[in-house]
Design an enzyme around this catalytic site. Structure first.
Site, PDB file in Angstrom:
ATOM      1  N   ARG A  46     -24.781   0.548  10.803  1.00 59.89           N
ATOM      2  CA  ARG A  46     -23.890   1.488  10.214  1.00 59.89           C
ATOM      3  C   ARG A  46     -22.549   1.859  11.096  1.00 59.89           C
ATOM      4  NH1 ARG A  46     -25.132   6.448  10.349  1.00 59.89           N
ATOM      5  NH2 ARG A  46     -27.382   6.530   9.455  1.00 59.89           N
ATOM      6  N   TYR A  98      -1.521   6.380  -6.822  1.00 58.45           N
ATOM      7  CA  TYR A  98      -2.818   5.563  -7.452  1.00 58.45           C
ATOM      8  C   TYR A  98      -3.749   6.629  -8.204  1.00 58.45           C
ATOM      9  CZ  TYR A  98      -6.929   2.707  -7.772  1.00 58.45           C
ATOM     10  OH  TYR A  98      -8.184   2.021  -8.193  1.00 58.45           O
ATOM     11  N   LYS A 195      -7.274  -5.530  -2.818  1.00 62.47           N
ATOM     12  CA  LYS A 195      -6.046  -6.273  -3.597  1.00 62.47           C
ATOM     13  C   LYS A 195      -5.566  -7.504  -2.403  1.00 62.47           C
ATOM     14  CE  LYS A 195      -6.864  -2.523  -6.097  1.00 62.47           C
ATOM     15  NZ  LYS A 195      -6.187  -1.544  -5.818  1.00 62.47           N
TER      16      LYS A 195
HETATM   17  C1  LIG Z   1      -6.928   0.015  -5.856  1.00 60.63           C
HETATM   18  C2  LIG Z   1      -6.147   0.808  -4.923  1.00 60.63           C
HETATM   19  C3  LIG Z   1      -7.045   1.906  -4.334  1.00 60.63           C
HETATM   20  C4  LIG Z   1      -8.397   2.023  -4.418  1.00 60.63           C
HETATM   21  O1  LIG Z   1      -9.103   0.995  -3.881  1.00 60.63           O
HETATM   22  P1  LIG Z   1     -10.637   0.493  -4.393  1.00 60.63           P
HETATM   23  O2  LIG Z   1     -10.716  -0.742  -3.385  1.00 60.63           O
HETATM   24  O3  LIG Z   1     -10.485   0.036  -5.951  1.00 60.63           O
HETATM   25  O4  LIG Z   1     -11.563   1.541  -4.079  1.00 60.63           O
HETATM   26  C5  LIG Z   1      -6.347   2.737  -3.696  1.00 60.63           C
HETATM   27  N1  LIG Z   1      -4.781   2.747  -3.424  1.00 60.63           N
HETATM   28  C6  LIG Z   1      -4.070   1.731  -4.018  1.00 60.63           C
HETATM   29  C7  LIG Z   1      -2.828   1.701  -3.928  1.00 60.63           C
HETATM   30  C8  LIG Z   1      -4.751   0.814  -4.975  1.00 60.63           C
HETATM   31  O5  LIG Z   1      -4.010   0.005  -5.349  1.00 60.63           O
END
Ligand SMILES: *Cc1c(COP(=O)(O)O)cnc(C)c1O
Length: 390
Positions: A46, A98, A195
Site C-alpha cells: 500500500r 466532470y 481515459k
Molecule cells: C472520467 C473522469 C474522471 C473520473 O475518473 P474515473 O477514472 O472514472 O474515476 C475525472 N475527471 C475527468 C475529466 C474525467 O473524464
C-alpha cells in the site's frame, strides 16, 4: 529525452535484475527486511509497490512534477486530493465540471464541511468575486467536458499563487503529451488515467502529480493513509497503454479535427465545440498553452428529436459513456454523464438536450464520417416522418 521516447520506454530501462524489457508485475504485498532497521525500500505494497513505483516515477517526470501517485480510479485520486482540505475550507471549481467530481464535492465533501463555488475559471473577475477568507484552492478542467471551455492556466495559476491558493488541474483530456500544467504554474495535476493515458477502455486508474516537497510529502501521507492505491496488475496495464500515448494522441487529434470540421459544415448541426477549430473563442489560448488538441468534442444538432435516432443508427461509433479510448464512443451528456448535475447548472453551462459528445477513436476518419453521415441522414428521415404525422 523527448516525450515520445520517454513514453515508449516506460518500465523498459529500470529493471536491473533480469533486464526484462517489460517491467515485471510484483504481486507481493509484503517485502522481507534484510535486518532490523533496514528496508529494501519496499515494506508493504500500500505504501510502495515496485510496479506501481515505476508508473509513478514515469508520470511525475512526464508532468514535470516532483512526485507521482497512482490510484484505483480518477475519483479516488480526486478524493485523496480533497483530503488536503478541512471543514470550513472553500474551493473554486470550473463550472462545466466532470459530473463525478461535482457529485463528490457536493454529496460527500459537503458532509465534511468543504464547500465549492462553480465559475468560469477563465474569468479572473469571477474568481476574485467568489474568493473568500476560507478559499484554499482552484480546481480547473481545461478544456472542460463536454463544452470545451478553456482556462488560461498561466494567468489563473499566477492569480491563485498571489492569493495563497493552490492550483489543481484535471489534465485528463490533454495528457502531458499535449499540456503540462505544472510548467505553467499549477501545483497539482490529476488524471483519470482510465481515459487517454490507459487508452484502451480496459483499465480504471487515477494519477496525481505534485510539485514542491511539502505538498508531495503530504500527498504521500494521504495516499498511504487512505489507501485507494492502484494494484500492480493495473499499474502494468496502464504503463502498457501509455507507451503508445504519443501515436494515439496525434491520431485522436487528427481525426477529431477533421470530423469537427465536417460537422461544422453540416446542415443538421447548429454548433461544434472544439478548441482545435479556429471558430472556438479560446482557440488562441489553447494554442499558447498546449501543443495539441484532445480527441473529444461536442456538437449541438438543430433539433433535439434527432438525438435518439442518431444514437440508434450509429454503427461503427458505439453509444457508450467514457472517452479517450482507441474506439469511438458517443454519449448524450444531459442524460448520461451529467445526470448528477442539477438541470439549472446544466442549462447555465449549455449542456442541453441537443448536445452530443463524441470521443473520437483512432479508426480511419473517413469510416467515422461515413458512419455519422448515414446516422444523420436516417435521423433526418425519421424526424421528417414524425413531423408530418403532426
Ligand atoms: C472520467 C473522469 C474522471 C473520473 O475518473 P474515473 O477514472 O472514472 O474515476 C475525472 N475527471 C475527468 C475529466 C474525467 O473524464
Amino acid at each position: 529525452m523527448r516525450i515520445e521516447s520517454r513514453l515508449a520506454q516506460i518500465g523498459s530501462v529500470s529493471e536491473p535484475v533480469t533486464g526484462a524489457v517489460s517491467y515485471p508485475i510484483y504481486n507481493a504485498t509484503a517485502f522481507r527486511h534484510p535486518r532490523l532497521g533496514q528496508s529494501t525500500g519496499f515494506d508493504y505494497s500500500r505504501t510502495k509497490n515496485p510496479t506501481r513505483a515505476v508508473l509513478e516515477e514515469a508520470i511525475a517526470e512526464l508532468e514535470a512534477g516532483d512526485a507521482g501517485f497512482a490510484f484505483s480510479t480518477g475519483m479516488a485520486a480526486l478524493q485523496t486530493i480533497f483530503s488536503l482540505f478541512r471543514s470550513g475550507d472553500h474551493l473554486i471549481v470550473s463550472l462545466d465540471l466532470y459530473g463525478g467530481t461535482y457529485r463528490l464535492l457536493e454529496r460527500i465533501m459537503g458532509k465534511f464541511g468543504v464547500t465549492a463555488s462553480y465559475v468560469d475559471t477563465n474569468d479572473l473577475e469571477a474568481l476574485e468575486r467568489c474568493r473568500t477568507e476560507s478559499t484554499r484552492a482552484v480546481l480547473i478542467e481545461t478544456p472542460t467536458n463536454p463544452l470545451m471551455m478553456v482556462t488560461d492556466l498561466a494567468a489563473v495559476s499566477a492569480w491563485a499563487r498571489s492569493r495563497g491558493l493552490l492550483t489543481i488541474v484535471d489534465n485528463t483530456l490533454l495528457t502531458p503529451f499535449f499540456q503540462r500544467p505544472l510548467e505553467l504554474g499549477a501545483d497539482i495535476v490529476v488524471h483519470s488515467a482510465t481515459k487517454y493515458l490507459g487508452g484502451h477502455n480496459d483499465v480504471l486508474a487515477g494519477l496525481v502529480v505534485t510539485k514542491g516537497k511539502e505538498l508531495s510529502e503530504e500527498m504521500a501521507f494521504l495516499h498511504n493513509s487512505i489507501g485507494s492505491v492502484l494494484g500492480p496488475n493495473d499499474s502494468w496495464l496502464l504503463m502498457r497503454g501509455m507507451k503508445t500515448l504519443a501515436l494515439r494522441m496525434e491520431r485522436h487529434q487528427e481525426n477529431a479535427t477533421r470530423i469537427a470540421q465536417y460537422l461544422e459544415g453540416h446542415p443538421l448541426v447548429a454548433e461544434v465545440f472544439y478548441p482545435g477549430l479556429e471558430s472556438h473563442p479560446a482557440y488562441s489560448i489553447q494554442r499558447k498553452q498546449a501543443s495539441g488538441n484532445t480527441g473529444i468534442f461536442s456538437f449541438k444538432v438543430t433539433d433535439a428529436r434527432l438525438v435518439e435516432p442518431i444514437l440508434r443508427h450509429i454503427r461503427l461509433i458505439a453509444f457508450a459513456e467514457s472517452l479517450g479510448g482507441v474506439e469511438s464512443l458517443m454519449t448524450y451528456p444531459a442524460v448520461q454523464t451529467h445526470a448528477d448535475i442539477p438541470e439549472a447548472i446544466r442549462r447555465q453551462v449549455g449542456v442541453d438536450d441537443r448536445l452530443l459528445r463524441f470521443s473520437v477513436g483512432i479508426e480511419h476518419a473517413d469510416d467515422l464520417i461515413a458512419d455519422l453521415e448515414q446516422a444523420l441522414v436516417a435521423a433526418e428521415e425519421e424526424t421528417k416522418g414524425a413531423g408530418s404525422r403532426g
